[in-house]
Design a protein around this motif. Structure first.
Motif, PDB file in Angstrom:
ATOM      1  N   LYS A   1       1.119  -1.070  -0.041  1.00  0.00           N
ATOM      2  CA  LYS A   1      -0.115   0.075  -0.153  1.00  0.00           C
ATOM      3  C   LYS A   1       1.166   1.388   0.140  1.00  0.00           C
TER       4      LYS A   1
ATOM      5  N   THR B   1      -4.387   9.009  -2.799  1.00  0.00           N
ATOM      6  CA  THR B   1      -4.098   7.359  -3.230  1.00  0.00           C
ATOM      7  C   THR B   1      -2.961   7.015  -1.829  1.00  0.00           C
TER       8      THR B   1
ATOM      9  N   THR C   1      -8.803  -1.929   6.672  1.00  0.00           N
ATOM     10  CA  THR C   1      -8.452  -0.295   6.274  1.00  0.00           C
ATOM     11  C   THR C   1      -9.866   0.593   6.711  1.00  0.00           C
TER      12      THR C   1
ATOM     13  N   GLU D   1     -11.817   1.349   4.705  1.00  0.00           N
ATOM     14  CA  GLU D   1     -12.927   0.680   4.309  1.00  0.00           C
ATOM     15  C   GLU D   1     -13.280  -0.545   4.860  1.00  0.00           C
TER      16      GLU D   1
ATOM     17  N   ASN E   1     -11.990  -3.153   4.886  1.00  0.00           N
ATOM     18  CA  ASN E   1     -11.194  -4.458   4.200  1.00  0.00           C
ATOM     19  C   ASN E   1     -10.834  -4.869   4.920  1.00  0.00           C
TER      20      ASN E   1
ATOM     21  N   GLU F   1      -1.054   5.525  -7.603  1.00  0.00           N
ATOM     22  CA  GLU F   1      -2.489   4.595  -7.743  1.00  0.00           C
ATOM     23  C   GLU F   1      -2.121   2.666  -7.512  1.00  0.00           C
TER      24      GLU F   1
ATOM     25  N   GLU G   1      -5.353  -3.523  -6.223  1.00  0.00           N
ATOM     26  CA  GLU G   1      -5.459  -4.208  -5.354  1.00  0.00           C
ATOM     27  C   GLU G   1      -5.190  -5.804  -5.132  1.00  0.00           C
ATOM     28  N   SER G   2      -4.783  -5.900  -3.591  1.00  0.00           N
ATOM     29  CA  SER G   2      -4.081  -7.981  -3.562  1.00  0.00           C
ATOM     30  C   SER G   2      -5.338  -8.150  -4.190  1.00  0.00           C
ATOM     31  N   SER G   3      -5.025  -9.753  -4.194  1.00  0.00           N
ATOM     32  CA  SER G   3      -5.757 -10.767  -4.406  1.00  0.00           C
ATOM     33  C   SER G   3      -4.776 -11.913  -3.986  1.00  0.00           C
TER      34      SER G   3
END
Length: 300
Positions: free
Chosen positions: A79, A87, A106, A108, A110, A145, A148-150
């Protein structure tokens, strides 16, 4: 009565500048502690700053995230933790940043995943996590920016952090264990078990975990237990400290990142002594790990 009121007002007036000065000094000390932790034992830039061709941090992208990390169950991108409002974490509250660091959640809502060492950071003291946040507020905002991790595993948050004070420095081993947690030494130097997580029950510190700083090129974490044949049990304290702070092993090889010796070199002698004192307590585990080639050979 009037005299008492006037005296009180004058006292407050005289004390206020002194109080403001003391508060400013407290904030300066807090930020200094945070800078030490971020660029020392916690080595935040080791993941949150993109690497240059030589595998060391590109300081023009300091803490702006974006490192692609494939040595996890899935694909992770570090991040942006600069105070950029769009960002990074510039628009986050202190509480939101602290929750992300210590609980892995986070702003948000997440969940954060590996290699973010939330299980270790969950034990970080209130003073130290506040210091880190205070310092992060001062770094240069960089707009970057990040994807996103997966993950291929189920992520989970850590329980609410207790924020207990760090052990006293007089208890060298306990304080060293605390520092090792901030540095997440065992997370890198413990091989995974059947579920993919580090096998702390059977192989704590025994080395063998694989990393790929360059795609297709393997690096293994060393055995740092007290085993004399396959670990560092026969190393002197000076040799251990040289490996930690200069990245040079007992045989003179320059160690390959992600070993964060460019950060650990900033540790105080007192903290380094405590860290080594703790590492010496790791039970001996016989686990021969093939030594990595030198950094120069690795980069060829």
């Amino acid at each position: 009565m009037k005299t008492l009121v006037v005296t009180f007002i004058m006292s407050v007036a005289f004390l206020s500048p002194r109080a403001e000065s003391a508060n400013a000094q407290d904030q300066q000390a807090l930020r200094a502690r945070g800078e030490y932790l971020v660029n020392g034992p916690a080595a935040c830039g080791n993941c949150h700053t993109q690497r240059a061709a030589d595998l060391f941090a590109d300081q023009s992208k300091y803490l702006a995230g974006g490192n692609r990390i494939e040595d996890v169950p899935g694909l992770a991108f570090s991040k942006n933790i600069t105070p950029d409002n769009d960002t990074g974490i510039g628009s986050w509250t202190d509480t939101q940043i602290i929750r992300a660091i210590r609980e892995g959640v986070t702003r948000e809502g997440n969940l954060l995943g590996p290699p973010m060492p939330i299980d270790y950071y969950n034990k970080m003291s209130d003073d130290d996590v506040k210091a880190i946040v205070a310092y992060l507020r001062t770094v240069k905002p960089i707009r970057n920016e990040v994807m996103e991790s997966s993950y291929k595993i189920q992520l989970h948050a850590e329980p609410p952090a207790k924020g207990l004070p760090a052990p006293p420095k007089t208890d060298k081993v306990a304080y060293g264990a605390y520092l090792a947690g901030l540095a997440h030494c065992l997370g890198c130097h413990t091989p995974p078990g059947a579920n993919g997580a580090p096998d702390y029950d059977h192989l704590k510190g025994a080395g063998g975990r694989s990393f790929h700083p360059i795609a297709g090129k393997l690096v293994r974490g060393a055995n740092i237990t007290s085993d004399k044949e396959t670990g560092i049990g026969s190393w002197t304290d000076a040799e251990v400290k040289r490996a930690i702070t200069k990245g040079i092993d007992r045989d003179g090889r320059q160690l390959v990142p992600p070993m964060p010796y460019p950060y650990f070199k900033n540790m105080t002698p007192e903290d380094l002594d405590a860290l080594v004192a703790y590492i010496r307590t790791l039970p001996a585990i016989s686990n021969k790990v093939e030594p990595n080639v030198s950094l120069e050979a690795y980069l060829k």
